[in-house]
Design a protein around this motif. Structure first.
Motif, PDB file in Angstrom:
ATOM      1  N   LEU A  15       0.831  -1.205   0.000  1.00 17.20           N
ATOM      2  CA  LEU A  15       0.000   0.000   0.000  1.00 17.20           C
ATOM      3  C   LEU A  15       0.867   1.257   0.000  1.00 17.20           C
ATOM      4  CD1 LEU A  15      -2.624  -0.960   2.768  1.00 17.20           C
ATOM      5  CD2 LEU A  15      -3.027  -0.854   0.312  1.00 17.20           C
ATOM      6  N   SER A  16       0.419   2.266  -0.714  1.00 17.85           N
ATOM      7  CA  SER A  16       1.079   3.562  -0.637  1.00 17.85           C
ATOM      8  C   SER A  16       0.474   4.327   0.530  1.00 17.85           C
ATOM      9  CB  SER A  16       0.870   4.341  -1.937  1.00 17.85           C
ATOM     10  OG  SER A  16      -0.497   4.666  -2.102  1.00 17.85           O
ATOM     11  N   GLN A  17       1.101   5.423   0.899  1.00 24.58           N
ATOM     12  CA  GLN A  17       0.542   6.255   1.971  1.00 24.58           C
ATOM     13  C   GLN A  17      -0.832   6.781   1.564  1.00 24.58           C
ATOM     14  OE1 GLN A  17       3.395   9.347   2.859  1.00 24.58           O
ATOM     15  NE2 GLN A  17       4.548   8.011   4.267  1.00 24.58           N
ATOM     16  N   GLU A  18      -0.989   7.127   0.310  1.00 25.21           N
ATOM     17  CA  GLU A  18      -2.265   7.640  -0.202  1.00 25.21           C
ATOM     18  C   GLU A  18      -3.369   6.586  -0.090  1.00 25.21           C
ATOM     19  OE1 GLU A  18      -4.810  10.446  -1.588  1.00 25.21           O
ATOM     20  OE2 GLU A  18      -2.680  10.812  -1.251  1.00 25.21           O
ATOM     21  N   GLU A  19      -3.050   5.334  -0.468  1.00 28.61           N
ATOM     22  CA  GLU A  19      -4.049   4.257  -0.404  1.00 28.61           C
ATOM     23  C   GLU A  19      -4.467   3.976   1.040  1.00 28.61           C
ATOM     24  OE1 GLU A  19      -2.780   1.616  -4.331  1.00 28.61           O
ATOM     25  OE2 GLU A  19      -1.648   1.394  -2.451  1.00 28.61           O
ATOM     26  N   LEU A  20      -3.500   3.950   1.945  1.00 28.90           N
ATOM     27  CA  LEU A  20      -3.823   3.734   3.351  1.00 28.90           C
ATOM     28  C   LEU A  20      -4.655   4.885   3.885  1.00 28.90           C
ATOM     29  CD1 LEU A  20      -3.606   2.068   5.922  1.00 28.90           C
ATOM     30  CD2 LEU A  20      -1.415   3.205   6.381  1.00 28.90           C
ATOM     31  N   ILE A  22      -6.752   6.754   2.271  1.00 33.69           N
ATOM     32  CA  ILE A  22      -8.125   6.631   1.750  1.00 33.69           C
ATOM     33  C   ILE A  22      -8.894   5.589   2.565  1.00 33.69           C
ATOM     34  CG2 ILE A  22      -9.473   5.826  -0.235  1.00 33.69           C
ATOM     35  CD1 ILE A  22      -7.309   7.163  -2.014  1.00 33.69           C
ATOM     36  N   LYS A  23      -8.252   4.456   2.873  1.00 40.26           N
ATOM     37  CA  LYS A  23      -8.925   3.407   3.640  1.00 40.26           C
ATOM     38  C   LYS A  23      -9.270   3.861   5.062  1.00 40.26           C
ATOM     39  CE  LYS A  23      -7.177  -0.525   1.096  1.00 40.26           C
ATOM     40  NZ  LYS A  23      -6.883  -1.931   1.195  1.00 40.26           N
ATOM     41  N   LEU A  24      -8.454   4.761   5.609  1.00 41.33           N
ATOM     42  CA  LEU A  24      -8.683   5.233   6.983  1.00 41.33           C
ATOM     43  C   LEU A  24      -9.453   6.550   7.038  1.00 41.33           C
ATOM     44  CD1 LEU A  24      -5.147   4.441   8.466  1.00 41.33           C
ATOM     45  CD2 LEU A  24      -7.273   3.184   8.851  1.00 41.33           C
ATOM     46  N   SER A  25      -9.755   7.119   5.868  1.00 40.81           N
ATOM     47  CA  SER A  25     -10.471   8.408   5.762  1.00 40.81           C
ATOM     48  C   SER A  25      -9.701   9.539   6.433  1.00 40.81           C
ATOM     49  CB  SER A  25     -11.877   8.297   6.367  1.00 40.81           C
ATOM     50  OG  SER A  25     -12.621   7.308   5.699  1.00 40.81           O
ATOM     51  N   VAL A  26      -8.402   9.570   6.158  1.00 45.32           N
ATOM     52  CA  VAL A  26      -7.549  10.669   6.612  1.00 45.32           C
ATOM     53  C   VAL A  26      -6.764  11.169   5.404  1.00 45.32           C
ATOM     54  CG1 VAL A  26      -7.339   9.817   8.975  1.00 45.32           C
ATOM     55  CG2 VAL A  26      -5.655   9.132   7.276  1.00 45.32           C
ATOM     56  N   VAL A  27      -6.018  12.248   5.584  1.00 43.73           N
ATOM     57  CA  VAL A  27      -5.190  12.748   4.477  1.00 43.73           C
ATOM     58  C   VAL A  27      -3.836  12.040   4.504  1.00 43.73           C
ATOM     59  CG1 VAL A  27      -6.346  14.988   4.360  1.00 43.73           C
ATOM     60  CG2 VAL A  27      -4.390  14.702   5.884  1.00 43.73           C
ATOM     61  N   GLN A  29      -0.884  13.224   4.480  1.00 48.53           N
ATOM     62  CA  GLN A  29       0.080  13.844   5.382  1.00 48.53           C
ATOM     63  C   GLN A  29      -0.033  13.269   6.804  1.00 48.53           C
ATOM     64  OE1 GLN A  29      -1.779  15.427   3.157  1.00 48.53           O
ATOM     65  NE2 GLN A  29      -0.318  16.509   1.853  1.00 48.53           N
ATOM     66  N   THR A  30      -1.228  12.843   7.176  1.00 46.14           N
ATOM     67  CA  THR A  30      -1.411  12.236   8.503  1.00 46.14           C
ATOM     68  C   THR A  30      -0.627  10.930   8.591  1.00 46.14           C
ATOM     69  OG1 THR A  30      -3.612  13.225   8.657  1.00 46.14           O
ATOM     70  CG2 THR A  30      -3.126  11.391  10.141  1.00 46.14           C
ATOM     71  N   ILE A  31      -0.715  10.116   7.537  1.00 50.41           N
ATOM     72  CA  ILE A  31       0.036   8.850   7.497  1.00 50.41           C
ATOM     73  C   ILE A  31       1.524   9.146   7.550  1.00 50.41           C
ATOM     74  CG2 ILE A  31       0.481   6.739   6.162  1.00 50.41           C
ATOM     75  CD1 ILE A  31      -2.414   6.941   7.136  1.00 50.41           C
ATOM     76  N   LEU A  38       6.125  11.961  14.102  1.00 46.87           N
ATOM     77  CA  LEU A  38       5.801  13.330  14.484  1.00 46.87           C
ATOM     78  C   LEU A  38       4.456  13.425  15.205  1.00 46.87           C
ATOM     79  CD1 LEU A  38       6.945  15.151  11.220  1.00 46.87           C
ATOM     80  CD2 LEU A  38       8.219  14.872  13.351  1.00 46.87           C
ATOM     81  N   SER A  39       3.592  12.413  14.973  1.00 47.18           N
ATOM     82  CA  SER A  39       2.318  12.349  15.688  1.00 47.18           C
ATOM     83  C   SER A  39       1.951  10.885  15.881  1.00 47.18           C
ATOM     84  CB  SER A  39       1.213  13.107  14.947  1.00 47.18           C
ATOM     85  OG  SER A  39       0.883  12.434  13.754  1.00 47.18           O
ATOM     86  N   VAL A  40       0.917  10.652  16.702  1.00 51.57           N
ATOM     87  CA  VAL A  40       0.509   9.296  17.027  1.00 51.57           C
ATOM     88  C   VAL A  40      -1.010   9.206  16.844  1.00 51.57           C
ATOM     89  CG1 VAL A  40       0.431   7.556  18.859  1.00 51.57           C
ATOM     90  CG2 VAL A  40       2.366   9.121  18.715  1.00 51.57           C
ATOM     91  N   PRO A  41      -1.475   8.109  16.213  1.00 55.14           N
ATOM     92  CA  PRO A  41      -2.921   7.962  16.070  1.00 55.14           C
ATOM     93  C   PRO A  41      -3.589   7.704  17.429  1.00 55.14           C
ATOM     94  CG  PRO A  41      -1.798   6.020  15.224  1.00 55.14           C
ATOM     95  CD  PRO A  41      -0.742   7.014  15.581  1.00 55.14           C
ATOM     96  N   ASP A  42      -4.840   8.166  17.569  1.00 54.57           N
ATOM     97  CA  ASP A  42      -5.558   7.921  18.816  1.00 54.57           C
ATOM     98  C   ASP A  42      -6.033   6.471  18.873  1.00 54.57           C
ATOM     99  OD1 ASP A  42      -7.705   7.830  17.100  1.00 54.57           O
ATOM    100  OD2 ASP A  42      -8.670   9.643  17.857  1.00 54.57           O
ATOM    101  N   ALA A  43      -6.679   6.072  19.963  1.00 52.91           N
ATOM    102  CA  ALA A  43      -7.058   4.678  20.188  1.00 52.91           C
ATOM    103  C   ALA A  43      -8.030   4.178  19.121  1.00 52.91           C
ATOM    104  CB  ALA A  43      -7.666   4.526  21.578  1.00 52.91           C
TER     105      ALA A  43
END
Length: 169
Positions: A15-20, A22-27, A29-31, A38-43
């Motif tokens: 998977l590319s960052q873009e594909e992941l 899209i699957k997680l409904s984030v941008v 840059q978040t991935i 630089l950041s951590v996903p919440d629970a």
């Protein structure tokens, strides 16, 4: 450690960052920020990531993940090479057996012809008034008559078979 695991698993899944993203409904840059640490996903997002990757959250959080290649071409090519070698060996063995069968057939035909020539059809001088001698004489005569007509083409076929199955240098 979480950032390294997310990146390794994403890459192993192709998977590319873009594909992941899209699957997680984030941008995307978040991935990228998660993978750079630089950041951590919440629970809730960790649970979503684990669902996308089809693995437990514990793998994302603590277990190190070894990056696997989707197609390990080297292992596949080695297995194919072994299979091809086995097939070649089996074919060579089969060819060798057939070759020796043709040689054996030629030897048997030649031996029977030699016996017939040496005996010079002894049953022709037998007394056919005796029932036992008559039966045996007829059987020998039938065998010789049939053999003399079938053996030459069989011998030629066996010789051709020997030529066709011999090992090519």
């Amino acid at each position: 450690m979480l950032n390294e695991n997310i990146k390794a698993i994403r890459k192993s899944r192709g998977l590319s960052q873009e594909e992941l993203a899209i699957k997680l409904s984030v941008v995307r840059q978040t991935i990228s920020k998660w993978e750079q640490g630089l950041s951590v996903p919440d629970a809730d997002m960790l649970i979503s990531i684990a669902e996308v990757f089809e693995m437990p959250v514990s793998t994302l959080l603590g277990e190190t993940v070894v990056e696997t290649r989707v197609d390990d071409l080297k292992a596949i090519s080695e297995k194919l090479e072994v299979i091809n070698q086995q097939l070649a060996n089996r074919k060579a063995t089969k060819q060798k057996v057939i070759h020796w069968l043709f040689i054996s057939l030629c030897a048997v035909i030649a031996a029977v012809f030699a016996v017939i020539i040496v005996l010079n059809s002894p049953y022709l001088g037998w007394d056919y008034n005796d029932p036992e001698t008559a039966v045996v004489g007829v059987v020998f005569h039938a065998f010789e008559w049939l053999f003399v007509r079938i053996a030459p083409p069989a011998l030629l076929g066996a010789i051709v078979g020997i030529c066709l199955t011999r090992k090519k240098m």
